[in-house]
Design a protein around this motif. Structure first.
Motif, PDB file in Angstrom:
ATOM      1  N   MET A 171      61.888  58.866  76.578  1.00 19.86           N
ATOM      2  CA  MET A 171      62.904  57.836  76.314  1.00 19.86           C
ATOM      3  C   MET A 171      64.259  58.356  76.774  1.00 19.86           C
ATOM      4  O   MET A 171      64.652  59.458  76.414  1.00 19.86           O
ATOM      5  N   ARG A 172      64.935  57.541  77.542  1.00 24.04           N
ATOM      6  CA  ARG A 172      66.268  57.922  77.998  1.00 24.04           C
ATOM      7  C   ARG A 172      67.284  57.125  77.192  1.00 24.04           C
ATOM      8  O   ARG A 172      67.240  55.899  77.183  1.00 24.04           O
ATOM      9  N   PHE A 184      69.920  54.839  76.052  1.00 26.19           N
ATOM     10  CA  PHE A 184      70.698  53.812  76.740  1.00 26.19           C
ATOM     11  C   PHE A 184      72.179  54.110  76.554  1.00 26.19           C
ATOM     12  O   PHE A 184      72.561  54.810  75.612  1.00 26.19           O
ATOM     13  N   GLN A 191      73.382  53.456  73.200  1.00 27.97           N
ATOM     14  CA  GLN A 191      73.014  54.495  72.230  1.00 27.97           C
ATOM     15  C   GLN A 191      73.970  55.680  72.312  1.00 27.97           C
ATOM     16  O   GLN A 191      74.238  56.339  71.311  1.00 27.97           O
ATOM     17  N   LYS A 202      72.023  46.570  66.115  1.00 26.71           N
ATOM     18  CA  LYS A 202      71.011  45.632  65.634  1.00 26.71           C
ATOM     19  C   LYS A 202      69.644  46.296  65.497  1.00 26.71           C
ATOM     20  O   LYS A 202      69.386  47.343  66.093  1.00 26.71           O
ATOM     21  N   THR A 203      68.816  45.668  64.696  1.00 27.22           N
ATOM     22  CA  THR A 203      67.455  46.168  64.505  1.00 27.22           C
ATOM     23  C   THR A 203      66.746  46.300  65.849  1.00 27.22           C
ATOM     24  O   THR A 203      66.848  45.407  66.682  1.00 27.22           O
ATOM     25  N   GLY A 204      66.067  47.415  66.010  1.00 29.14           N
ATOM     26  CA  GLY A 204      65.296  47.611  67.229  1.00 29.14           C
ATOM     27  C   GLY A 204      66.099  48.184  68.386  1.00 29.14           C
ATOM     28  O   GLY A 204      65.567  48.438  69.455  1.00 29.14           O
ATOM     29  N   GLU A 205      67.385  48.423  68.164  1.00 29.42           N
ATOM     30  CA  GLU A 205      68.222  48.952  69.238  1.00 29.42           C
ATOM     31  C   GLU A 205      68.005  50.454  69.436  1.00 29.42           C
ATOM     32  O   GLU A 205      68.522  51.039  70.371  1.00 29.42           O
ATOM     33  N   GLY A 206      67.298  51.077  68.510  1.00 29.97           N
ATOM     34  CA  GLY A 206      67.027  52.502  68.666  1.00 29.97           C
ATOM     35  C   GLY A 206      68.052  53.397  67.993  1.00 29.97           C
ATOM     36  O   GLY A 206      68.562  54.346  68.586  1.00 29.97           O
ATOM     37  N   LYS A 207      68.320  53.136  66.730  1.00 25.95           N
ATOM     38  CA  LYS A 207      69.270  53.974  65.984  1.00 25.95           C
ATOM     39  C   LYS A 207      68.705  55.383  65.763  1.00 25.95           C
ATOM     40  O   LYS A 207      69.438  56.360  65.776  1.00 25.95           O
ATOM     41  N   THR A 208      67.390  55.436  65.571  1.00 23.79           N
ATOM     42  CA  THR A 208      66.763  56.737  65.341  1.00 23.79           C
ATOM     43  C   THR A 208      67.084  57.698  66.482  1.00 23.79           C
ATOM     44  O   THR A 208      67.446  58.856  66.263  1.00 23.79           O
ATOM     45  N   LEU A 209      66.942  57.167  67.690  1.00 27.33           N
ATOM     46  CA  LEU A 209      67.188  58.015  68.855  1.00 27.33           C
ATOM     47  C   LEU A 209      68.682  58.291  69.021  1.00 27.33           C
ATOM     48  O   LEU A 209      69.083  59.405  69.358  1.00 27.33           O
ATOM     49  N   TRP A 267      59.058  62.591  64.798  1.00 26.25           N
ATOM     50  CA  TRP A 267      59.276  61.902  66.069  1.00 26.25           C
ATOM     51  C   TRP A 267      60.433  62.570  66.832  1.00 26.25           C
ATOM     52  O   TRP A 267      60.286  63.006  67.959  1.00 26.25           O
ATOM     53  N   ASP A 311      59.602  48.908  63.536  1.00 31.07           N
ATOM     54  CA  ASP A 311      59.857  48.047  64.671  1.00 31.07           C
ATOM     55  C   ASP A 311      58.779  46.971  64.783  1.00 31.07           C
ATOM     56  O   ASP A 311      57.605  47.267  64.618  1.00 31.07           O
ATOM     57  N   GLN A 342      65.790  43.852  71.101  1.00 32.51           N
ATOM     58  CA  GLN A 342      65.860  44.301  72.499  1.00 32.51           C
ATOM     59  C   GLN A 342      65.644  43.179  73.492  1.00 32.51           C
ATOM     60  O   GLN A 342      64.829  43.275  74.408  1.00 32.51           O
TER      61      GLN A 342
HETATM   62  P1  ADP Z   1      66.341  50.655  64.850  1.00 33.14           P
HETATM   63  O1  ADP Z   1      66.287  51.757  63.859  1.00 33.14           O
HETATM   64  O2  ADP Z   1      67.653  50.551  65.520  1.00 33.14           O
HETATM   65  O3  ADP Z   1      65.890  49.363  64.311  1.00 33.14           O
HETATM   66  P2  ADP Z   1      64.317  52.210  66.118  1.00 33.14           P
HETATM   67  O4  ADP Z   1      65.011  53.493  66.158  1.00 33.14           O
HETATM   68  O5  ADP Z   1      63.257  52.047  65.124  1.00 33.14           O
HETATM   69  O6  ADP Z   1      65.327  51.007  66.021  1.00 33.14           O
HETATM   70  O7  ADP Z   1      63.749  51.952  67.574  1.00 33.14           O
HETATM   71  C1  ADP Z   1      63.121  50.767  67.918  1.00 33.14           C
HETATM   72  C2  ADP Z   1      62.213  50.953  69.093  1.00 33.14           C
HETATM   73  O8  ADP Z   1      62.926  51.104  70.261  1.00 33.14           O
HETATM   74  C3  ADP Z   1      61.329  52.160  68.953  1.00 33.14           C
HETATM   75  O9  ADP Z   1      60.007  51.785  69.151  1.00 33.14           O
HETATM   76  C4  ADP Z   1      61.752  53.071  70.058  1.00 33.14           C
HETATM   77  O10 ADP Z   1      60.663  53.733  70.628  1.00 33.14           O
HETATM   78  C5  ADP Z   1      62.404  52.157  71.040  1.00 33.14           C
HETATM   79  N1  ADP Z   1      63.509  52.780  71.754  1.00 33.14           N
HETATM   80  C6  ADP Z   1      64.675  53.165  71.200  1.00 33.14           C
HETATM   81  N2  ADP Z   1      65.489  53.688  72.122  1.00 33.14           N
HETATM   82  C7  ADP Z   1      64.814  53.631  73.300  1.00 33.14           C
HETATM   83  C8  ADP Z   1      65.116  54.056  74.630  1.00 33.14           C
HETATM   84  N3  ADP Z   1      66.287  54.596  74.947  1.00 33.14           N
HETATM   85  N4  ADP Z   1      64.181  53.834  75.581  1.00 33.14           N
HETATM   86  C9  ADP Z   1      62.996  53.304  75.261  1.00 33.14           C
HETATM   87  N5  ADP Z   1      62.656  52.905  74.027  1.00 33.14           N
HETATM   88  C10 ADP Z   1      63.541  53.063  73.058  1.00 33.14           C
END
Ligand code: ADP
Ligand code: MG
Length: 944
Positions: free
Chosen positions: A81-82, A84, A87, A103-110, A142, A601, A638
């Motif tokens: 995962m790169r 964005f 992010q 927003k939900t699904g934007e990838g806050k974890t990453l 993860w 997600d 997304q």
């Molecule tokens: P949030 O906590 O913001 O609701 P998550 O961290 O659970 O979102 O991430 C949602 C999904 O997006 C995950 O399945 C993750 O694998 C995917 N994701 C997040 N960032 C990226 C990225 N940069 N590239 C590809 N997939 C991503």
């Protein structure tokens, strides 16, 4: 792509902030080719390089672009995962100690990996806070791939872990865990007896995921550690019960006779002082006597006259002539009870001294002076005397509580008995308060009275709210999909700015306006109909309910229609995560409360996008718009397609209670028929208005409570800070000597007036004080005293006590004695702090209820809270010394007495388990007159 981002209009301030970050993002992007070209070992080597450069003076902000580029590249290599660009922006906001609204699904974890890695370079520990254990484990595992690749360690703290493993988790560079675990570990650490046992390091940087849920919805939730109080007197209650019943029978008979006399006089028209005196006697002997209450109720003027008579006789010191005829006397105002000589004779029967507390100082002096006793016999006799003293005091205390239980507390009024338990009835609301207990033995006394099991008393040992826990971090940040509506609160309470991060792809979800039905029944009918239609098309539906109860009603209705569905209510996080992950598959129907499956997600299944994506159906509006937005946000992640709609009825709580005239008026104007919904922007707007009002009310409540909390919070910081110092301090000798000097000085100043000649000094109270703290009686012959002044008396006494201290040190051996210093002080702090929690709690309750007239209750609370705090500090000093000077053989065993061996209970929120025990009577200041009426100071009497 990123340049497009900035063209969007999202509020001008936010836009400006975003613009400011654009060069930084560009810089990180420009570094990308370079980091791509690095070999694995070169990239891994970056961590050491960054740390070195930091040590040489570069700060974290200087290092930000390169560290972010390194983490991004590591993520590409390890997780595929790169990050964005958005992010990166989120990561910067988090590093800057802001709330990133993504927003939900934007990838806050990453996104969080970026600031966590950067801040971990300081080696002070970084915490990531999740809402449940499942998410803590999932995210640590993860994201752990990235950290490990870069040579950083990751830890997780979850529920079932021992201290050893917790410690390791906290020593890691980055630690994931829930708010509960972090908070409880903090409290537990502040009950530890040595620094090595503490599991946490400092509270440096924390990123709180789903921050609105933790810092707003749960902010006021207290974490409570409680344990049973050690009681020696439980056995007394049942044993004393028969004598108290006898006392009550005698008294009742007497009161009947007095009442007869008073009524006879009143019938004869003689409502003179004599009659009032008789009625006063009844009041003092049985204030809740029904006949008496009737008399007063029919003639309100009487009560005033009785009260006036009481204060008059009291000022003339003549009340005792009335009291002497009674067996026991009840002071209703200060909730105390005592017995007359007559009552005492009845109570003690043939055991004449069962209720007479021996005079300790005189007794010990007599023993010491007895020429027929040798040293050993003297010691034994002193110990016996002390035991007798303790036993008698406890017996007296238990009897007093029993008298209160019999005279002042009535079944089905102040309490009810249910399933063998005494349950308090709240005197203001009339609600039952299961789990709450009156403190100070009163609850046990009532249990004995009702013949149910006398239970152990639970008491709060430590407590903190999430709000106060998280405010202690040096640097705090948060992330969530929904923060903007609460931005003012985040700012005001936590000094956190909300920063809205644009979505990676454009959000295309369709949010339909609300539909409103007249009744809830009609609403649910329509909801089921809608679900049925969508389900037959194969479009997945996520149904939100605001309570478990409502989700069950809906589930039943769907079952009747034969629609297969899942029900989630935030109980089994792991299983629910699996279910909710499937909620985007064609043909699924998922009913969920607001917290269920948060953080998981929802990926759309095959063919679902062409059906319109996930449809979110709300069955009620929540008080807070934020919670509704959370629900909506489950769809359209997304750039996915999706839609949402809320179904309401005029019977919903929000509409009933806060709906305002306006909604009804609109409804009337638009006309409303059976099963005919109304769907109109005006209604949606009006509802939003109602929500804003409720949000405002709730914010004000939280803010107000916080101001009260701040008082306790300051005090906790001081006490826990002192505790830490003691834990760290290798030698406490100096501290203890300082305490000795202060305590001696206070004792002398409190009891000896410098203007009085030494020959006329009353040394009794001073001797009592010194004895009760240091366990020895100083002797001064008449000759010695003659030449003393207040100042020289202080010096002489100090020398005597310090001499004793030195002797103790040698007797015990300096090393063990030093260790015992720490134990004694920690134990004193812990014991007195627990009492203090109670006292402050009571003060707060009392202040809220007292009519304060022109006074500001908060100011009063602060002022009185400070006084209680001061007397607590004095108490800590005295108790530390008391323990230290009473230690005899310092075995390891004795030292471990101080370890709280109590069964500790952790609880969270007010769900019955353990609320602070309540003391009914107000806390007595140590220098105030004793409430038992002896005329002595509290600390020389019942308070010692
Ligand atoms: P949030 O906590 O913001 O609701 P998550 O961290 O659970 O979102 O991430 C949602 C999904 O997006 C995950 O399945 C993750 O694998 C995917 N994701 C997040 N960032 C990226 C990225 N940069 N590239 C590809 N997939 C991503
Ligand atoms: Mg998340």
């Amino acid at each position: 792509m990123f340049s497009n981002l900035f063209k969007k209009i999202i509020g001008s301030k936010n836009e400006r902030e975003l613009k400011k970050l654009s060069p930084l993002v560009r810089q990180i992007n420009e570094l990308e080719p370079h980091f791509k070209s690095l070999s694995d070992s070169q990239l891994k080597g970056k961590t050491a390089e960054f740390k070195q450069r930091r040590a040489k003076g570069e700060n974290l902000d200087d290092l930000l672009p390169e560290t972010f580029a390194a983490v991004r590249e590591a993520s590409v290599r390890v997780l595929g995962m790169r990050h964005f660009d958005v992010q990166l922006v989120g990561g910067i906001a988090l590093h800057q100690g802001k709330i990133a609204e993504m927003k939900t699904g934007e990838g806050k974890t990453l996104a969080a990996t970026l600031p966590l890695y950067l801040n971990a370079l300081l080696e002070r520990g970084c915490h990531l806070v999740t809402v449940n254990d499942y998410l803590a484990k999932r995210d640590a595992e993860w994201m752990g791939g990235i950290y490990n690749y870069l040579g950083m360690s990751v830890g997780v703290v979850v529920h079932d872990m021992d201290d050893q493993r917790r410690k390791i988790a906290y020593r890691a560079d980055i630690t994931y865990g829930t708010n509960n675990e972090f908070g409880f570990d903090y409290l537990r650490d502040n009950m530890k007896l040595s620094i090595e046992d503490c599991v946490q390091r400092e509270l440096y940087f924390s990123i709180v995921d789903e921050v609105d849920s933790i810092l707003i919805d749960e902010s006021r939730t207290p974490l409570i550690i409680s344990g049973p109080i050690e009681h020696g007197e439980d056995i007394f209650y049942s044993a004393l019960k028969p004598s108290i019943i006898r006392l009550k029978e005698h008294q009742d008979r007497l009161i009947r006779a007095i009442l007869n006399k008073a009524e006879a006089r009143m019938r004869e028209g003689k409502d003179d002082d004599k009659t009032i005196e008789l009625l006063l006697q009844v009041k003092r002997g049985s204030p809740k006597n029904p006949r008496f209450l009737d008399i007063i109720a029919t003639d309100p003027g009487l009560k005033k006259r009785i009260d006036r008579m009481e204060s008059f006789l009291s000022s003339q010191k003549a009340l005792h002539t009335l009291d002497e005829e009674l067996y026991c006397i009840i002071e209703e105002q200060d909730h105390s009870a005592h017995w007359s000589d007559k009552g005492l004779r009845l109570l003690s029967g043939d055991q004449h001294d069962a209720f007479i507390v021996p005079d300790l100082s005189q007794g010990i002096q007599d023993i010491e002076d007895d020429p027929h006793l040798n040293f050993r016999e003297k010691k034994r006799k002193v110990r016996e005397l002390e035991e007798k003293y303790a036993e008698t005091s406890e017996r007296m205390h238990a009897s007093q509580q029993l008298i209160k239980a019999y005279w002042l507390f009535n079944k089905d009024v102040e309490y009810v008995v249910r399933d063998g338990q005494v349950i308090i009835v709240d005197e203001f609301t009339g609600r039952l308060m299961p789990g709450r207990r009156w403190s100070d033995g009163l609850h046990q006394a009532i249990e004995a009275k009702e013949g149910v099991n006398v239970a152990e008393e639970n008491q709060t040992l430590a407590t903190i709210t999430f709000q106060n826990y998280f405010r202690m971090y040096e640097k705090l940040a948060g992330m969530t999909g929904t923060a903007d509506t609460e931005a003012p609160e985040f700012k005001k309470i936590y000094d956190l700015d909300v920063f809205i991060i644009p979505t990676h792809k454009k959000m295309i979800r369709l949010d339909y306006p609300d539909v409103i039905y007249k009744t809830e029944r009609e609403k649910f009918k329509a909801v089921v109909q809608e679900i049925k239609e969508l389900h037959s098309k194969g479009q997945p539906v996520l149904v939100g309910t605001i309570s478990i109860e409502k989700s069950e009603i809906l589930s039943k209705m769907l079952r009747k229609e034969g629609i297969k569905h899942q029900v989630l209510n935030a109980k089994n996080h792991e299983r629910e995560a699996e279910i909710i992950a499937q909620a985007g598959q064609s043909g699924t129907v998922t009913i969920s409360t607001n917290m269920a499956g948060r953080g998981t997600d929802i990926v759309l299944g095959e063919g679902v996008p062409t059906l319109g994506g996930l449809h979110v159906l709300g069955t009620e509006r929540h008080e807070s718009r934020r919670i509704d937005n959370q629900l909506r946000g489950r769809s359209g992640r997304q750039g996915d397609g999706g839609s949402s709609r809320f179904y309401l009825s005029l019977e919903d709580d929000l509409m009933r209670i806060f709906g305002s005239e306006r909604i009804s008026a609109v409804m009337d104007k638009l006309g409303m028929e059976e099963d005919q919904p109304i769907e109109h922007q005006i209604i949606s707007k009006a509802i939003e208005g109602a929500q804003k009002r409720v949000e405002g009310i709730n914010f004000n409540i939280r803010k107000n409570l916080l101001e009260y909390d701040d008082v306790m919070n300051q005090q906790r910081k001081v006490i826990y800070g002192q505790r830490r110092e003691i834990l760290k301090d290798a030698s406490l000798k100096e501290t203890v000597i300082g305490m000795i000097e202060e305590v001696v000085e206070d004792a002398v100043v409190n009891s000896i007036d410098p203007k009085v000649f030494p020959e006329e000094w009353n040394l009794g109270p001073l001797y009592d004080d010194i004895y009760s703290i240091f366990g020895f009686l100083p002797y001064f012959s008449k000759e010695e005293i003659k030449d003393l002044t207040q100042a020289s008396l202080i010096e002489v006494l100090k020398l005597k006590v310090l001499d004793l201290y030195e002797k103790k040190e040698i007797e015990i051996d300096p090393e063990s004695f030093g260790f015992l210093h720490r134990i004694a002080m920690l134990k004193a702090i812990d014991d007195i702090w627990i009492d203090h929690l109670l006292a402050m709690d009571q003060l707060k309750e009392g202040i809220g209820l007292r009519g304060y007239g022109q006074m500001d209750p908060l100011k009063e609370y602060q002022k009185e809270g400070y006084n209680i705090f001061l007397s607590m500090v004095e108490g800590i000093k005295e108790n530390s010394l008391k323990t230290l000077f009473r230690i005899r053989i310092p075995t390891q065993e004795e030292a471990s007495i101080a370890v709280p061996k109590k069964k500790m209970m952790l609880s969270h929120g007010g769900n019955g388990g353990s609320t602070p025990a309540r003391r009914k009577a107000p806390k007595v200041g140590r220098n105030n007159p004793c409430p038992c009426g002896s005329g002595k100071k509290y600390k020389h009497c019942c308070g010692r």
